[in-house]
Structure formats: structure tokens, C-alpha cells
Scaffold this motif. Structure first.
Motif, PDB file in Angstrom:
ATOM      1  N   GLU A 110     -13.816   4.270  13.265  1.00 11.18           N
ATOM      2  CA  GLU A 110     -13.397   2.868  13.245  1.00 11.18           C
ATOM      3  C   GLU A 110     -12.099   2.664  14.031  1.00 11.18           C
ATOM      4  O   GLU A 110     -11.959   1.688  14.778  1.00 11.18           O
ATOM      5  N   ILE A 111     -11.165   3.595  13.891  1.00 16.56           N
ATOM      6  CA  ILE A 111      -9.884   3.504  14.597  1.00 16.56           C
ATOM      7  C   ILE A 111     -10.088   3.632  16.101  1.00 16.56           C
ATOM      8  O   ILE A 111      -9.497   2.891  16.896  1.00 16.56           O
ATOM      9  N   LEU A 112     -10.942   4.557  16.508  1.00 17.97           N
ATOM     10  CA  LEU A 112     -11.200   4.736  17.934  1.00 17.97           C
ATOM     11  C   LEU A 112     -11.935   3.532  18.518  1.00 17.97           C
ATOM     12  O   LEU A 112     -11.736   3.182  19.684  1.00 17.97           O
ATOM     13  N   THR A 113     -12.772   2.893  17.715  1.00 15.36           N
ATOM     14  CA  THR A 113     -13.433   1.668  18.158  1.00 15.36           C
ATOM     15  C   THR A 113     -12.402   0.552  18.329  1.00 15.36           C
ATOM     16  O   THR A 113     -12.455  -0.220  19.301  1.00 15.36           O
ATOM     17  N   TRP A 114     -11.441   0.467  17.395  1.00 12.07           N
ATOM     18  CA  TRP A 114     -10.344  -0.498  17.547  1.00 12.07           C
ATOM     19  C   TRP A 114      -9.581  -0.240  18.845  1.00 12.07           C
ATOM     20  O   TRP A 114      -9.257  -1.169  19.586  1.00 12.07           O
ATOM     21  N   THR A 123      -1.936   9.782   9.923  1.00  7.07           N
ATOM     22  CA  THR A 123      -2.702  10.364   8.832  1.00  7.07           C
ATOM     23  C   THR A 123      -3.031   9.211   7.888  1.00  7.07           C
ATOM     24  O   THR A 123      -2.755   8.041   8.187  1.00  7.07           O
ATOM     25  N   LYS A 124      -3.578   9.549   6.740  1.00  9.73           N
ATOM     26  CA  LYS A 124      -3.911   8.503   5.788  1.00  9.73           C
ATOM     27  C   LYS A 124      -2.674   7.724   5.341  1.00  9.73           C
ATOM     28  O   LYS A 124      -2.765   6.539   4.999  1.00  9.73           O
ATOM     29  N   HIS A 179      -2.805   2.631   8.160  1.00  9.57           N
ATOM     30  CA  HIS A 179      -2.834   1.173   7.996  1.00  9.57           C
ATOM     31  C   HIS A 179      -1.876   0.483   8.955  1.00  9.57           C
ATOM     32  O   HIS A 179      -1.978  -0.733   9.180  1.00  9.57           O
ATOM     33  N   ASP A 180      -0.966   1.253   9.558  1.00 12.42           N
ATOM     34  CA  ASP A 180       0.108   0.690  10.372  1.00 12.42           C
ATOM     35  C   ASP A 180      -0.118   0.904  11.868  1.00 12.42           C
ATOM     36  O   ASP A 180       0.785   0.687  12.667  1.00 12.42           O
ATOM     37  N   ASP A 219       6.144   6.870  14.585  1.00 15.16           N
ATOM     38  CA  ASP A 219       4.997   7.016  13.693  1.00 15.16           C
ATOM     39  C   ASP A 219       4.874   5.888  12.676  1.00 15.16           C
ATOM     40  O   ASP A 219       4.184   6.032  11.670  1.00 15.16           O
ATOM     41  N   GLY A 220       5.550   4.793  12.952  1.00 15.03           N
ATOM     42  CA  GLY A 220       5.444   3.649  12.059  1.00 15.03           C
ATOM     43  C   GLY A 220       6.225   2.477  12.616  1.00 15.03           C
ATOM     44  O   GLY A 220       7.139   2.654  13.417  1.00 15.03           O
ATOM     45  N   SER A 221       5.853   1.299  12.184  1.00 15.37           N
ATOM     46  CA  SER A 221       6.489   0.082  12.708  1.00 15.37           C
ATOM     47  C   SER A 221       7.737  -0.301  11.935  1.00 15.37           C
ATOM     48  O   SER A 221       8.439  -1.239  12.314  1.00 15.37           O
ATOM     49  N   THR A 222       8.015   0.408  10.843  1.00 16.95           N
ATOM     50  CA  THR A 222       9.168   0.079  10.006  1.00 16.95           C
ATOM     51  C   THR A 222       9.971   1.330   9.694  1.00 16.95           C
ATOM     52  O   THR A 222       9.491   2.463   9.843  1.00 16.95           O
ATOM     53  N   VAL A 223      11.184   1.110   9.229  1.00 19.00           N
ATOM     54  CA  VAL A 223      12.053   2.209   8.804  1.00 19.00           C
ATOM     55  C   VAL A 223      11.367   3.040   7.728  1.00 19.00           C
ATOM     56  O   VAL A 223      11.334   4.284   7.796  1.00 19.00           O
ATOM     57  N   ALA A 224      10.799   2.389   6.732  1.00 14.35           N
ATOM     58  CA  ALA A 224      10.212   3.099   5.596  1.00 14.35           C
ATOM     59  C   ALA A 224       9.079   4.023   6.026  1.00 14.35           C
ATOM     60  O   ALA A 224       9.012   5.184   5.596  1.00 14.35           O
ATOM     61  N   ILE A 225       8.184   3.522   6.875  1.00  8.62           N
ATOM     62  CA  ILE A 225       7.012   4.314   7.266  1.00  8.62           C
ATOM     63  C   ILE A 225       7.401   5.461   8.188  1.00  8.62           C
ATOM     64  O   ILE A 225       7.021   6.613   7.964  1.00  8.62           O
TER      65      ILE A 225
END
Length: 367
Positions: free
Chosen positions: A206-210, A158-159, A163-164, A117-123
Motif C-alpha cells: 500500500e505504501i509503495l502504491t502511494w 517502521t510501524k 503513519h507519518d 524520520d518524522g515530521s515532528t520533534v516527537a516522532i
């Protein structure tokens, strides 16, 4: 039998346990270490597989919770394989070892899904509420790859982590995933507690268009947005605008058939107590397979047959020209509106029929 006999299950998730070594913010069954292990014995799990085989031989996903916390999970997997089911496993990845992979091969597990669920440890660790979760799933992916076991990656957003999305997708590719499924959260279980974090309809679009733009040119990995049925509206809309014939690839055991919400149409969930639900994210069940045969519930449940009849959908979903390819997320409608036949609450598309109706209502109000 019901009139919708043509609907047969192609993909069934069995919640083998609710116990889990993580405590994720969005978990549909609010799993943690102290959660219930369920009440299926090994023999009852075998009987469930036998009952399912009376209807079809679908993909069966051993899910949870964390299925690797169940001692007999590979015994059950081997039994399913012997009955002709395509056995898969959905795991958070942190408990995968070379020994586990040997068991997976012995049971002929066809595919393993991991959660990232994220590209980094923190997320990722924040989303999973568990320090070390990122390191664990990366190690799990590397172990599967080393043992030649195919895996796909599910990523929920989620919000707090939207961004990731692109970066998470890149990590999934780098890890060697066969496919990447982008999940748009349905607020059930612990997900109800983060209702305010759900991605807005505008950002959703917008995300689905991406995703469309990415998938259109992607050759290295299969992609599919999940619990995002209006992607199946966006694809033909965008392809028509661009004058192209966009053919989407899919896994060999894909159940969507180019359609959005397929709850109760080709998929369902059976929880660890035997309760049957149209999909993994529905609040309520239609009955218990330990008390009523799976075959009876699948074909004759009122809820299942309602969901198969898009002419009964209400609100703008019922007026939409894309209803038969999208359908809106029925579980999200149920969670937000308390009505599984209501309109999709996170779609900002206004169908022509709805525009016309709203204009007429506005005109009448001025008279």
C-alpha cells in the motif's frame, strides 16, 4: 576475472567510522558515541580510493556512523575528488555548521544526504533515540541551503512512524531537498532488535502504491523508494493498468537504472575495518580490502557473482516474471531466511508460476 565483468561499481559507501552522536533504533551498525572509530589511517583511506579507481570512478559516499566525527574526513574527500570520484556525504545533519559547509565546498562534495524520520520533534527524536535530533537536522538542512550545497533526505520507516510518511515527505520538500528517499528497514544491526516493528507486506504494498501515485505527479522533488525493490514491479503493473508510459526521473548519478535490488551489481559497502559487503545491510562480508585487492573481491567473490545471477534465486523470487527488474531485497532475505538467494520475505505478490506450482502441490496432496 569472473564472467560478470560487465558489472562495475557505480556507488560505493565507505563507513568512515562507526562512532555517532545519535543512537537510532534501526542503525545497521549499532552506532553510538562509544562505537569503534575503525582502523583506517588517512593514508590507508587514500590507498583504498586508489584501489577503487583501478576498477571505476564511482560515486563514493562518506558514511558512518557519523562521518563528521572523523577529523580527516575532508582531507579524504579532497583526495577522492582529485582522483575523479564524485564524493558525497551521508550525515545525520546535527553537526553541520557554516564552517563545515565551507569544508564541503573546498572538498567539492557533490551531494549531502540527511536523515529525517518524522515530521515532528516527537516522532523523529523517538526514532533517533536522541532529544534535539529533529531540531539538529532541520538546522543542518537550512545551513546547507544557505550555503548553496545540494542535499537529499533519507527517511526510514517502521510501524512506529509509517503513519507519518506523507507528512515527512512534505517536510522534506519544505526544507528544499533535491530528492527524497523512502527507506524500508532491513533488519540488520540494531534493526534486528525491532523485527516486530517491520512494516507488514500488505502495508508495504500500500505504501509503495502511494509512492507511485505521488511520484507520478511530482514535479518539485525527485523520489525513490530504497530497499524496496518490488516498487519496480508495482510501477510497470500500475502503468499498464492505467495505460500510461510512466518515466521515472532520477539524479544524474543514480545507480539503479530502473532496477530494484542492485547489491553487488553496481553498489557495495566497505566498513571501517575494510570488510567488503554487497550493500550497506548485509550481515557478512566477502573479504577485507586491506588483505585482498578490492578489484579481486568485486569481480571474483562467489557471493557477489551469485547475486548477479537472478536465475539462481529461489522461492517465488526465482519464479517471478519481474525477477530481473525487482530481484527482491537480498539483504532482507539473508536477514530473515539466513539465505541471500531466498525469496523476498516482505513481498505479498504471488507470481503465476508460483500459483500454478502451489495449485499442483495442493492437487497432489489430495490424491
Amino acid at each position: 576475472m569472473a564472467k560478470h565483468k560487465e558489472y562495475i561499481p557505480k556507488w560505493i559507501a565507505w563507513e568512515s567510522t562507526q562512532r555517532c552522536n545519535l543512537s537510532c533504533v534501526h542503525c545497521r551498525c549499532s552506532s553510538e558515541l562509544t562505537s569503534s572509530a575503525g582502523d583506517f589511517t588517512t593514508q590507508e583511506a587514500f590507498k583504498l580510493i586508489d584501489d577503487i579507481c583501478e576498477v571505476s570512478t564511482p560515486v563514493m559516499v562518506l558514511s558512518g556512523g557519523e562521518p563528521l566525527m572523523r577529523d580527516d574526513i575532508f582531507e579524504i574527500a579532497r583526495y577522492g575528488t582529485s582522483k575523479g570520484l564524485r564524493m558525497c556525504m551521508a550525515t545525520n545533519g546535527t553537526l553541520i555548521t557554516d564552517a563545515v559547509c565551507a569544508e564541503m565546498k573546498s572538498a567539492d562534495i557533490k551531494m549531502v544526504s540527511l536523515s529525517l524520520d518524522g515530521s515532528t520533534v516527537a516522532i523523529h527524536d523517538n526514532f533517533r533515540s536522541s532529544p534535539g535530533a529533529f531540531e539538529g537536522v532541520v538546522r543542518g538542512a537550512e545551513t546547507l541551503k544557505r550555503n548553496g550545497i545540494p542535499f537529499l533526505i533519507n527517511s526510514s520507516f517502521t510501524k512506529r512512524n509509517q503513519h507519518d510518511i506523507a507528512a515527512t515527505f512534505r517536510v522534506a520538500k519544505e526544507l528544499g531537498a533535491t530528492a527524497w528517499y523512502m527507506f524500508m528497514i532491513v533488519p540488520t544491526g540494531r534493526g534486528e532488535e525491532i523485527m516486530s516493528e517491520l512494516i507488514s507486506p500488505e502495508d508495504y504494498e500500500e505504501i509503495l502504491t502511494w509512492h507511485y501515485e505521488q511520484e507520478k505527479n511530482e514535479e518539485d522533488i525527485l523520489m525513490r523508494p530504497t530497499c524496496a525493490p518490488h516498487y519496480y514491479r508495482i510501477v510497470p503493473q500500475k502503468a499498464k493498468e492505467e495505460g500510461i508510459d510512466f518515466k521515472r526521473r532520477s539524479l544524474t548519478f543514480s545507480t539503479g537504472g530502473g532496477k530494484g535490488c542492485i547489491a553487488a551489481q553496481s553498489i557495495c559497502l566497505i566498513d571501517c575495518f575494510g570488510n567488503l559487503k554487497p550493500c550497506s545491510y548485509f550481515h557478512s562480508s566477502v573479504g577485507n580490502v586491506k588483505q585482498i585487492p578490492f578489484k579481486e573481491l568485486w569481480f571474483n567473490s562467489k557471493v557477489f557473482n551469485d547475486l548477479r545471477d537472478s536465475s539462481k534465486y529461489s522461492g517465488k523470487c526465482g519464479e517471478c516474471e519481474y525477477v530481473n527488474v525487482c530481484g527482491g531485497c537480498r539483504a532482507r532475505a539473508d536477514a530473515v531466511h539466513g539465505d541471500y538467494m531466498a525469496e523476498e520475505p516482505f513481498c505479498n505478490y504471488i507470481p503465476p508460476k508460483t500459483r500454478k506450482r502451489l495449485a499442483q502441490e495442493a492437487e497432489n496432496a489430495l490424491r
